[in-house]
Design a protein around this motif. Structure first.
Motif, short mmCIF file in Angstrom:
data_model
loop_
_atom_site.label_atom_id
_atom_site.label_comp_id
_atom_site.label_asym_id
_atom_site.label_seq_id
_atom_site.Cartn_x
_atom_site.Cartn_y
_atom_site.Cartn_z
N VAL A 37 0.44 -39.37 11.10
CA VAL A 37 1.05 -40.69 11.28
C VAL A 37 1.99 -41.00 10.12
O VAL A 37 3.13 -41.45 10.33
N VAL A 38 1.53 -40.77 8.89
CA VAL A 38 2.36 -41.05 7.72
C VAL A 38 3.61 -40.17 7.71
O VAL A 38 4.73 -40.67 7.48
N MET A 39 3.44 -38.89 7.98
CA MET A 39 4.59 -37.98 8.01
C MET A 39 5.57 -38.36 9.12
O MET A 39 6.80 -38.29 8.92
N SER A 40 5.06 -38.78 10.25
CA SER A 40 5.93 -39.20 11.35
C SER A 40 6.71 -40.45 11.00
O SER A 40 7.90 -40.56 11.32
N LEU A 41 6.05 -41.39 10.35
CA LEU A 41 6.75 -42.61 9.94
C LEU A 41 7.85 -42.30 8.91
O LEU A 41 8.95 -42.86 8.98
N ILE A 42 7.56 -41.41 7.99
CA ILE A 42 8.57 -41.01 7.00
C ILE A 42 9.75 -40.35 7.70
O ILE A 42 10.91 -40.66 7.41
N ASP A 43 9.47 -39.44 8.63
CA ASP A 43 10.55 -38.75 9.34
C ASP A 43 11.36 -39.72 10.19
O ASP A 43 12.59 -39.64 10.24
N LEU A 44 10.71 -40.67 10.83
CA LEU A 44 11.40 -41.69 11.61
C LEU A 44 12.36 -42.49 10.72
O LEU A 44 13.53 -42.69 11.08
N VAL A 45 11.89 -42.89 9.56
CA VAL A 45 12.74 -43.65 8.63
C VAL A 45 13.91 -42.78 8.15
O VAL A 45 15.05 -43.26 8.04
N LEU A 46 13.65 -41.51 7.88
CA LEU A 46 14.72 -40.62 7.43
C LEU A 46 15.82 -40.47 8.48
O LEU A 46 17.01 -40.43 8.13
N TYR A 47 15.45 -40.39 9.75
CA TYR A 47 16.46 -40.31 10.81
C TYR A 47 17.28 -41.60 10.84
O TYR A 47 18.50 -41.55 11.03
#
Length: 88
Positions: A10-20
């Protein structure tokens, strides 16, 4: 253990979402961008679901077939890690 792994994804997905989102914003403003290897790297290390969500939500990197392919591949590997004995 499963709870910790789920929280990590979940944390990694949120970080990746923000990076996009950040990369899309920088692209519109013609600023220095987030490298593709960073976007895909976070996908590989657990953020594939966030990467796919970021692609759809921000309509970013959607024309690059390898982003679709790799994010779906990473997502499949992450789901497999929940079900294959001995992976965790």
């Amino acid at each position: 253990m499963l709870v910790y792994l789920s929280c990590f994804y979940v944390v990694m997905s949120l970080i990746d979402l923000v990076l996009y989102g950040v990369d899309k914003r920088k692209a519109k403003r013609q600023k220095r961008r987030v490298p593709e290897k960073v976007l895909l790297g976070f996908g590989f290390f657990g953020g594939a679901l966030g990467g796919l969500a970021g692609m759809c939500l921000f309509k970013h990197k959607t024309k690059h077939w390898y982003f679709w392919f790799l994010n779906y591949l990473f997502l499949a590997l992450h789901f497999a890690s929940f079900f294959i004995p001995g992976v965790m």
